[in-house]
Design an enzyme around this catalytic site. Structure first.
Site, PDB file in Angstrom:
ATOM      1  CG  ASN A  69      49.226  43.452  34.656  1.00 22.55           C
ATOM      2  OD1 ASN A  69      49.371  42.542  35.463  1.00 22.55           O
ATOM      3  ND2 ASN A  69      49.336  43.274  33.352  1.00 22.55           N
TER       4      ASN A  69
ATOM      5  CB  CYS B 271      49.963  37.994  33.559  1.00 23.46           C
ATOM      6  SG  CYS B 271      50.931  39.501  33.434  1.00 23.46           S
TER       7      CYS B 271
ATOM      8  CG  HIS C 125      45.840  39.102  34.288  1.00 22.56           C
ATOM      9  ND1 HIS C 125      46.532  39.491  35.420  1.00 22.56           N
ATOM     10  CD2 HIS C 125      46.531  39.606  33.225  1.00 22.56           C
ATOM     11  CE1 HIS C 125      47.593  40.187  35.053  1.00 22.56           C
ATOM     12  NE2 HIS C 125      47.611  40.272  33.741  1.00 22.56           N
TER      13      HIS C 125
HETATM   14  O1  UT7 Z   1      49.382  41.253  31.642  1.00 20.15           O
HETATM   15  C1  UT7 Z   1      49.803  40.819  30.377  1.00 20.15           C
HETATM   16  C2  UT7 Z   1      48.873  41.287  29.407  1.00 20.15           C
HETATM   17  N1  UT7 Z   1      49.041  42.704  29.179  1.00 20.15           N
HETATM   18  C3  UT7 Z   1      48.087  43.310  28.564  1.00 20.15           C
HETATM   19  O2  UT7 Z   1      47.095  42.665  28.307  1.00 20.15           O
HETATM   20  C4  UT7 Z   1      48.240  44.732  28.091  1.00 20.15           C
HETATM   21  C5  UT7 Z   1      47.543  44.837  26.784  1.00 20.15           C
HETATM   22  N2  UT7 Z   1      47.617  46.133  26.128  1.00 20.15           N
HETATM   23  C6  UT7 Z   1      46.979  47.208  26.594  1.00 20.15           C
HETATM   24  O3  UT7 Z   1      46.399  47.204  27.646  1.00 20.15           O
HETATM   25  C7  UT7 Z   1      46.941  48.433  25.702  1.00 20.15           C
HETATM   26  O4  UT7 Z   1      47.362  48.092  24.410  1.00 20.15           O
HETATM   27  C8  UT7 Z   1      47.787  49.610  26.234  1.00 20.15           C
HETATM   28  C9  UT7 Z   1      47.119  50.194  27.466  1.00 20.15           C
HETATM   29  C10 UT7 Z   1      49.181  49.140  26.541  1.00 20.15           C
HETATM   30  C11 UT7 Z   1      47.849  50.699  25.187  1.00 20.15           C
HETATM   31  O5  UT7 Z   1      46.548  51.128  24.822  1.00 20.15           O
HETATM   32  P1  UT7 Z   1      46.166  51.325  23.279  1.00 20.15           P
HETATM   33  O6  UT7 Z   1      44.801  51.813  23.246  1.00 20.15           O
HETATM   34  O7  UT7 Z   1      46.477  50.028  22.581  1.00 20.15           O
HETATM   35  O8  UT7 Z   1      47.117  52.491  22.858  1.00 20.15           O
HETATM   36  P2  UT7 Z   1      48.275  52.507  21.769  1.00 20.15           P
HETATM   37  O9  UT7 Z   1      49.431  51.705  22.200  1.00 20.15           O
HETATM   38  O10 UT7 Z   1      47.683  52.224  20.416  1.00 20.15           O
HETATM   39  O11 UT7 Z   1      48.640  54.026  21.810  1.00 20.15           O
HETATM   40  C12 UT7 Z   1      47.690  55.031  21.418  1.00 20.15           C
HETATM   41  C13 UT7 Z   1      48.354  56.380  21.585  1.00 20.15           C
HETATM   42  C14 UT7 Z   1      49.731  56.436  20.931  1.00 20.15           C
HETATM   43  O12 UT7 Z   1      49.907  57.751  20.398  1.00 20.15           O
HETATM   44  P3  UT7 Z   1      49.707  58.016  18.822  1.00 20.15           P
HETATM   45  O13 UT7 Z   1      50.712  57.134  18.144  1.00 20.15           O
HETATM   46  O14 UT7 Z   1      48.308  57.630  18.535  1.00 20.15           O
HETATM   47  O15 UT7 Z   1      49.995  59.472  18.705  1.00 20.15           O
HETATM   48  C15 UT7 Z   1      50.662  56.261  22.102  1.00 20.15           C
HETATM   49  O16 UT7 Z   1      51.912  56.860  21.867  1.00 20.15           O
HETATM   50  O17 UT7 Z   1      48.549  56.643  22.963  1.00 20.15           O
HETATM   51  C16 UT7 Z   1      49.921  56.963  23.188  1.00 20.15           C
HETATM   52  N3  UT7 Z   1      50.265  56.524  24.521  1.00 20.15           N
HETATM   53  C17 UT7 Z   1      50.121  57.287  25.613  1.00 20.15           C
HETATM   54  N4  UT7 Z   1      49.658  58.534  25.755  1.00 20.15           N
HETATM   55  C18 UT7 Z   1      49.621  59.019  27.026  1.00 20.15           C
HETATM   56  C19 UT7 Z   1      50.776  55.313  24.896  1.00 20.15           C
HETATM   57  N5  UT7 Z   1      50.962  55.291  26.220  1.00 20.15           N
HETATM   58  C20 UT7 Z   1      50.558  56.506  26.686  1.00 20.15           C
HETATM   59  C21 UT7 Z   1      50.503  57.075  27.965  1.00 20.15           C
HETATM   60  N6  UT7 Z   1      50.033  58.330  28.078  1.00 20.15           N
HETATM   61  N7  UT7 Z   1      50.905  56.400  29.081  1.00 20.15           N
END
Ligand code: UT7
Length: 332
Positions: free
Chosen positions: A288, A117, A258
């Site tokens: 993204n 990225c 980004h």
């Molecule tokens: O371009 C390169 C750089 N990339 C980035 O910068 C991406 C950086 N990361 C992010 O943007 C975020 O970490 C994500 C959007 C990927 C995830 O968001 P988060 O707030 O960190 O969520 P998480 O991974 O901690 O997940 C929270 C909950 C989990 O459920 P439990 O364990 O709390 O029950 C996940 O299983 O959300 C769940 N979850 C979803 N639920 C519905 C993860 N993905 C989804 C989804 N729909 N698509």
């Protein structure tokens, strides 16, 4: 960049996104997610996805044609082609060579940059130096991605985040002093490759029935950790650029971040103590798009009149590698 050096400007900008729009609700038909989760956790409402047969080089060439038209140039005015992509069309040769063929440009050098990225800004740094050295007059820089080709469409934690598209610019030197690319910073931390990578399909784990069964050809990301590091490094690179150029955030007319997550952009705005309306945000429509993200946002900001002649623009990116990069521009 030193005063004695000629100014290097982005003399043309162009973009291309596939026609096909896929909403969060459509994705929710295939994986367990919801429009509400994706919007609130990422800021994404929809993304563009390439059709089968719509290749990364074709999208890149479309963006390049638009950039050439914007600069009032022909393809034959270009001396070199650099392509930033993490979804190369083939393992080799370089996608830049395929774009060269699409544009019908014989014999100019063409090569790829692999910085995920951060790729477009890594490319901008390299291309700026190629032009500044006098070795090349005008270089075409393309960021093009078909992220849909490396996503695991059964993994809701990654497949909702990315989109396809391309952006391009023409980089050339001008005699007008003090305009264009003022300064750039690149960085990387290769000790954290595990946080965002594709395990198989390279020389370490070539394609086999086992790697296919283990779904190792798809992008894998530790989202939470990448999120924290993205905020930290994009904030640091932005502040370092301001500090070493004797500026404050208030001197910046428009920030082009980004587009990985609206919450990362919010955090960056808070760090810089700038209102969000100083940032170009289009993640809601494209998700993204990795190396295409910065040029898609830059071109949109210019089109919307978000900056004009003499304005300072700050660009910041973060991605796999881990890599990060920032650029300070003074628009010509
Ligand atoms: O371009 C390169 C750089 N990339 C980035 O910068 C991406 C950086 N990361 C992010 O943007 C975020 O970490 C994500 C959007 C990927 C995830 O968001 P988060 O707030 O960190 O969520 P998480 O991974 O901690 O997940 C929270 C909950 C989990 O459920 P439990 O364990 O709390 O029950 C996940 O299983 O959300 C769940 N979850 C979803 N639920 C519905 C993860 N993905 C989804 C989804 N729909 N698509």
């Amino acid at each position: 960049m030193e005063d004695s050096q000629r100014s290097v400007i982005l003399s043309g900008l162009g973009t291309f996104v596939p026609h096909k729009v896929v909403t969060n609700d459509e994705l929710a038909l295939h994986v367990e997610t919801s429009d509400e989760w994706v919007r609130t956790r990422t800021g994404i409402a929809e993304r563009r996805l390439a059709e089968p047969g719509q290749e990364v080089s074709q999208m890149g060439a479309e963006a390049a044609r638009a950039a050439l038209a914007d600069a009032g140039l022909q393809a034959t005015d270009i001396d070199a082609i650099v392509c930033a992509t993490m979804t190369p069309e083939l393992p080799f040769p370089a996608t830049a060579c395929l774009i060269q063929a699409e544009l019908g440009l014989p014999r100019v050098p063409a090569f790829d940059i692999s910085a995920a990225c951060s790729g477009f800004l890594y490319g901008l740094d390299v291309v700026t130096r190629l032009v500044q050295s006098g070795a090349y007059k005008r270089v075409l820089l393309v960021g093009t991605e078909k992220m849909s080709s490396i996503l695991d469409w059964e993994d809701r934690s990654t497949c909702v985040l990315f989109g396809d598209g391309a952006g391009a610019c023409i980089v050339e030197a001008v005699d007008e002093p003090g305009v264009g690319i003022v300064d750039m910073i690149l960085g990387a931390d290769g000790s954290r490759t595990d946080l965002l990578h594709t395990p198989a399909g390279g020389s370490r784990l070539p394609a086999s029935a086992e790697t296919l069964a283990a779904r190792q050809h798809y992008l894998r990301m530790s989202g939470k950790e990448v999120f924290k590091l993205a905020v930290k490094e994009m904030g640091a690179v932005a502040n370092d650029l301001l500090e070493r150029n004797g500026l404050t955030a208030a001197d910046i007319t428009c920030v082009i971040p980004h587009q990985a997550n609206i919450r990362i952009i919010d955090a960056l705005a808070a760090r810089l103590e700038l209102p969000l309306d100083r940032f170009l945000v289009n993640i809601d429509r494209y998700g993204n798009t990795s190396a295409a993200s910065i040029p898609l946002a830059l071109e949109e900001a210019r089109r919307l009149g978000r900056f004009g002649s003499g304005d300072r623009i700050l660009l910041a990116a973060f991605g796999a590698g881990l890599t990060w990069a920032g650029a300070l521009l003074k628009w010509q």
